[in-house]
Enzyme design. Structure first.
Site, short mmCIF file in Angstrom:
data_model
loop_
_atom_site.label_atom_id
_atom_site.label_comp_id
_atom_site.label_asym_id
_atom_site.label_seq_id
_atom_site.Cartn_x
_atom_site.Cartn_y
_atom_site.Cartn_z
N HIS A 12 0.84 -1.16 0.14
CA HIS A 12 0.13 0.00 0.10
C HIS A 12 1.03 1.28 -0.06
O HIS A 12 2.02 1.26 0.64
CB HIS A 12 -0.76 0.13 1.43
CG HIS A 12 -2.09 -0.77 1.40
ND1 HIS A 12 -1.89 -1.93 1.92
CD2 HIS A 12 -3.35 -0.78 0.85
CE1 HIS A 12 -3.11 -2.49 1.93
NE2 HIS A 12 -3.97 -1.90 1.07
N ASP B 25 1.92 2.47 3.48
CA ASP B 25 2.72 1.70 4.39
C ASP B 25 4.13 1.73 4.06
O ASP B 25 4.98 1.31 4.95
CB ASP B 25 2.22 0.34 4.26
CG ASP B 25 0.85 0.14 4.88
OD1 ASP B 25 0.57 0.31 5.99
OD2 ASP B 25 0.15 -0.44 3.82
N ASP C 46 -1.24 -11.87 2.90
CA ASP C 46 -1.81 -10.80 3.47
C ASP C 46 -2.12 -10.93 4.98
O ASP C 46 -3.35 -11.23 5.28
CB ASP C 46 -3.15 -10.53 2.82
CG ASP C 46 -3.81 -9.15 3.38
OD1 ASP C 46 -3.09 -8.49 4.07
OD2 ASP C 46 -4.92 -8.84 3.01
#
Length: 450
Positions: free
Chosen positions: A114, A117, A352
């Site tokens: 992301h 992040d 994830d």
């Protein structure tokens, strides 16, 4: 003790001095080599491709390096060096150093991120995008040096308070516009870094109550936003896939990308069924009332299978706990559907997943990813055996054999009317009798492969 490299380089964050290697099923841990892959032999051929090509493992950035170990009742527990006070960009570079060290240690060929992040948010969108591009330059150099590739990038359109009522579906068009600028930057960086996919997870694209929500309007906004992303993909020449990650709820009460079937209906409504595919997560499937393998099989059947997030939930908890996989039967059935559908394509298997808050040692990151990778490799081998044996597929083919005969095909081609079918019952004296589906026998068959 951390490994101290020669030549004045930064000390290793992890205690593993060398990348993990394949040693085979008979491997015995030692003090010098506490872990090695027993099943993940990346060069082994599986259904015409190497194991590395079939699985396309990816380590995600956000849970592994961005999340500090907080929960609704407790503060951060991990206390990574880059979480401490300091210059945000220097901390971002330090985080990238450790991230690529982990990628190399577990020998993962891909990573995912992301924007928020990997790089700090600035005072303006222009400043935020500039921060992202600076870290993108760091990534490009590290990718060139290591050969590690980008599976996909995505924009975080859910954490900042501006997105509390959604991004594309926000009642304020200024938020829609800001989100568009954020996605443009991340999509272009993903393209520049050679990413194979770009993912949109609509964490806030939904509603809490219908009392203040215009469903028709919000769905139209979401369709326009996704079309804008696709249009820009073609404008910049991005050859990767655009993916939506389905989830039924959490953080919103009801999310518009509920499951694979819902996403497909939405894509058809907006003329995007040939442009956008799905990134399926195991625990999201379970929260929607499905199995992981159901969502994978349906995505293949509808032609929108894109990629996988491999993380599980807890059977005693009803929310998205994002744990690393640990069930061989679940993995084998999921990968069976992947292989049966033709494989990963441009997608991959992304972890994830996040450590438990009490797993605070740096090496816990290595153990979590490596054991999950080895288990997935074992599941792949089971799936391969199931396909090569063919017993399951033969049962399915036999069960539907009548539809492959002339009469069944004529019905499907629209050559028989309802009146003709009704008359056929009397003319042929039809009295069909049910036949066993043999579910328990097939469950025994699956267990025999494990």
């Amino acid at each position: 003790m951390r490994h101290e490299p020669a030549g004045g380089q930064r000390p290793s964050y992890f205690s593993f001095a060398q990348p993990l290697a394949y040693r085979g099923p008979g491997f015995t841990p030692t003090a010098q080599e506490p872990f090695a892959y027993r099943h993940y032999d990346k060069s082994r051929m599986v259904m015409g491709k190497t194991m590395e090509q079939q699985l396309r493992f990816a380590v995600c950035y956000w849970h592994s390096f961005g999340w500090g170990g907080t929960d609704p009742f407790g503060d951060a527990t991990f206390q990574r060096p880059w979480h401490a006070a300091g210059d945000p960009m220097e901390q971002a570079v330090a985080k990238a150093d450790v991230a690529f060290e982990l990628f190399r240690t577990v020998d993962a060929p891909f990573f995912t991120f992301h924007d928020r992040d990997v790089a700090p948010e600035g005072a303006t969108l222009a400043e935020s995008n500039a921060n992202l591009r600076r870290i993108g330059d760091v990534f490009a150099k590290k990718m060139q040096d290591t050969g590690i590739k980008l599976l996909w990038g995505t924009a975080n359109l859910f954490s900042h308070r501006r997105y509390m009522a959604g991004a594309a579906t926000n009642p304020d068009p200024a938020v829609f516009t800001y989100a568009a600028g954020q996605v443009k930057s991340v999509l272009e960086l993903t393209h520049q870094l050679g990413g194979d996919n770009y993912v949109l997870w609509g964490g806030r694209e939904g509603y809490e109550t219908l009392l203040n929500t215009d469903l028709k309007r919000e769905l139209a906004q979401l369709g326009r936003f996704l079309n804008l992303v696709v249009e820009h993909k073609h404008k910049i020449g991005f050859k990767g896939q655009i993916l939506i990650e389905p989830k039924p709820a959490e953080p919103t009460k009801h999310q518009y990308d509920y499951d694979v079937a819902t996403v497909f209906g939405f894509l058809r409504e907006h003329g995007l069924e040939r442009e956008v595919k799905v990134n399926i997560e195991q625990n999201h499937a379970l929260l929607a009332g499905h199995t992981f393998e159901h969502e994978i099989a349906l995505a293949h059947a509808l032609g929108i299978f894109g990629s996988l997030d491999m993380n599980r939930g807890d059977e005693q908890l009803g929310w998205d706990t994002d744990q690393f996989p640990n069930s061989l039967p679940q993995l084998a059935l999921a990968l069976y559907e992947v292989l049966k559908g033709g494989g990963m394509g441009l997608g991959g298997l992304n972890f994830d997943a996040k450590l438990r808050r009490q797993s605070i040692d740096p090496d816990d990151l290595v153990w979590a990813h490596a054991t999950a990778m080895d288990l997935c490799a074992r599941g792949l081998l089971v799936a391969e055996q199931m396909l090569q044996d063919g017993a399951l597929q033969r049962h399915v083919q036999a069960r539907y054999a009548g539809w492959d005969e002339d009469g069944g095909q004529a019905i499907l081609r629209g050559e028989r009317s309802l009146e003709e079918l009704a008359s056929d019952v009397d003319a042929r004296g039809l009295d069909p009798q049910p036949r066993s589906a043999q579910q328990e026998r097939l469950e025994h068959l699956v267990n025999s492969y494990l």
